[in-house]
Write an enzyme that holds these catalytic residues in place. Structure first.
Site, PDB file in Angstrom:
ATOM      1  N   CYS B  84       0.823  -1.213   0.000  1.00 23.45           N
ATOM      2  CA  CYS B  84       0.000   0.000   0.000  1.00 23.45           C
ATOM      3  C   CYS B  84       0.858   1.265   0.000  1.00 23.45           C
ATOM      4  CB  CYS B  84      -0.995  -0.018   1.155  1.00 23.45           C
ATOM      5  SG  CYS B  84      -2.297   1.231   0.966  1.00 23.45           S
ATOM      6  N   HIS B 192      -3.936  -4.777   0.014  1.00 20.63           N
ATOM      7  CA  HIS B 192      -3.471  -5.283   1.305  1.00 20.63           C
ATOM      8  C   HIS B 192      -3.548  -6.809   1.331  1.00 20.63           C
ATOM      9  CE1 HIS B 192      -3.091  -1.536   3.612  1.00 20.63           C
ATOM     10  NE2 HIS B 192      -3.998  -1.080   2.768  1.00 20.63           N
ATOM     11  N   GLU B 194      -2.506  -8.751   3.519  1.00 21.57           N
ATOM     12  CA  GLU B 194      -2.826  -9.192   4.887  1.00 21.57           C
ATOM     13  C   GLU B 194      -4.301  -9.017   5.206  1.00 21.57           C
ATOM     14  OE1 GLU B 194      -1.635  -6.359   4.025  1.00 21.57           O
ATOM     15  OE2 GLU B 194      -2.076  -4.766   5.466  1.00 21.57           O
TER      16      GLU B 194
END
Lengths: 254, 214
Positions: B84, B192, B194
């Site tokens: 990001c 993202h 994650e």
């Protein structure tokens, strides 16, 4: 292919525990937020929102630990709302692993707080929650304190102002529909979704899967939030997504 | 043989629990550490540069803590993953916050989606927030992930890479943008991983299994 519309299950938490009936088959301890978040994650939820109703300061610490525990194990975006009044509240929740915070009453009392929060942490993590109630034909006003206090502020104008102040997203709840299960208030949803250039999450009133479709197709919402239809096992999140996809809405199904 | 170490660079911009948790989950045998200590970062086998929030604050902290120098060193010798704003900080310049210079690992800039973003006449909301598809360009980090899989994005600024060879993933939201850039040891993504459920975890797993040779 385009950006998918989102389904967001919402959970109420008090002192780090999920409250209000959540009744999945197979979960004995219905109050364990990690278990519940994992379950929704497994079902394909696009995000999860927690509404912190903890009254005490000490209890809020427990909520912070809850967010930490969930963020370590559930790999979809997490939003925490309720009781966010200061920049420090936001910092703590983001540091704990929340991706966004939702600001409600504090925005009404001090709109500049939204500006400061957006400037400090970025618009992408600042959700402004709006509790709207219909007060006339095509006229909605915002309420604070869970719908108890009328503010006299026009909901659509407020949403536009919040977007200008740096909100990254609007979480719109219809106080007339909340808990009624007769579907979103599509009038206010559409009025706000069309008036602002940030995403709008529709909330309040979902009783069946067609209501979710209506929220997107007729209400022009970018995301739909629901609680009870998922908590009591009436529908899984996956069923809801399949239903919306079958209605021609772009969804994440993998 | 000692455990491999993955350093997640902490420069005070928050929310590293998710990155830590996701990396640790996909590689239980790797020691995932969240650290701002340049020595720990230099000794790690894999390095992750995350980032959230506004670029001005991110770059200020990156420079203040000397992370820019550490990144310039480690990218020569070990796999580096930007996420990001961690990706955006790798470009030469960003339009955000009135204009901020980045680390310049990749030629190109970071531009605002704008307030009049449209797709076939229909207005698009900004930020670009939610699950969108990525058209992959062959790279080891996509291994086992179906092309056009959806990842979670949340950003108002997007990467315009000067060198098309650097683009390893194409995104589209009103405009075409770089969803992933890569060169040598560096791979960086706008989304993202994650927060991107199965597809994101698979990418992180591929990263930790990657020796930096594309």
């Amino acid at each position: 292919m385009a950006l998918a519309k989102r389904i967001i299950p919402c959970l109420d938490v008090d002192k780090g525990r999920v409250v209000k009936g959540v009744n999945f088959v197979g979960i004995r301890d219905a109050g364990d937020p990690v278990e519940i978040a994992k379950r929704y994650n497994d079902q394909g939820a696009d995000e999860i929102t927690f509404l912190d109703i903890t009254a005490s300061h000490e209890g809020r610490e427990t909520t912070v630990h809850m967010v930490e525990a969930i963020a370590e194990q559930v790999f979809i975006p997490l939003t925490v709302g309720g009781g966010i009044r200061e920049l420090e509240d936001i910092r703590r929740m983001l540091n704990a692993g929340a991706d966004k915070v939702s600001i409600n009453s504090a925005a009404v009392y001090n709109p500049d707080f939204v500006k400061a929060a957006s400037d400090k942490f970025g618009a992408q993590c600042i959700v402004v929650a709006i509790d709207a109630k219909q007060v006339g034909d095509n006229h909605w006003e915002i309420f604070t304190h869970g719908g108890r206090k009328l503010t006299g502020i026009n909901a659509v104008e407020w949403a536009v102002k919040m977007a200008q102040f740096g909100a990254g997203e609007i979480l719109l709840t219809s106080m007339d529909r909340d808990g009624v299960k007769s579907g979103f208030d599509l009038g206010v949803t559409r009025a706000i979704a069309d008036a602002v250039n940030i995403p709008v999450i529709a909330s309040g009133g979902v009783g069946n899967l067609d209501h979710l479709v209506d929220g997107v197709k007729l209400g022009h919402a970018d995301a739909v939030l629901a609680a009870s239809i998922f908590h009591f096992g009436e529908y899984t999140v996956q069923q809801a997504k399949q239903h919306m996809a079958a209605a021609g809405i772009e969804m994440r199904l993998d | 043989m000692s455990r491999k170490v993955c350093a997640v660079i902490d420069y005070g911009m928050g929310n590293l629990h998710s990155a830590h948790g996701a990396l640790q989950t996909v590689a239980p045998d790797t020691q995932v550490v969240v650290t701002g200590d340049p020595d720990v970062i230099r000794r790690a086998d894999h390095v992750v540069l995350p980032g959230v929030g506004a670029i001005r604050d991110c770059m200020a902290e990156i420079r203040r803590l000397g992370i820019d120098q550490v990144v310039a060193e480690v990218k020569k010798t070990k796999p580096l993953l930007g996420i990001c704003v961690g990706l955006q900080a790798m470009l030469e310049h960003s339009e955000e916050n009135g204009g901020v210079d980045g680390m310049g690992l990749f030629p190109g800039k970071v531009a605002f989606f704008g307030r009049d973003l449209k797709e076939q006449g229909e207005s698009l909301k900004v930020p670009h927030m939610g699950w969108n598809t990525v058209a992959q360009v062959a790279h080891p980090l996509w291994h086992g992930i179906a092309d056009h899989s959806r990842f979670y994005f949340v950003h108002s600024y997007y990467v315009q890479a000067k060198n098309p060879d650097h683009i390893k993933g194409h995104g589209h939201y009103g405009v075409d943008f770089a969803a992933a850039l890569g060169e040598d040891n560096v791979f960086a993504v706008q989304f993202h991983p994650e927060k991107s459920h199965h597809a994101g975890l698979a990418l992180l797993k591929n990263f930790l299994a990657w020796d930096g040779q594309a």
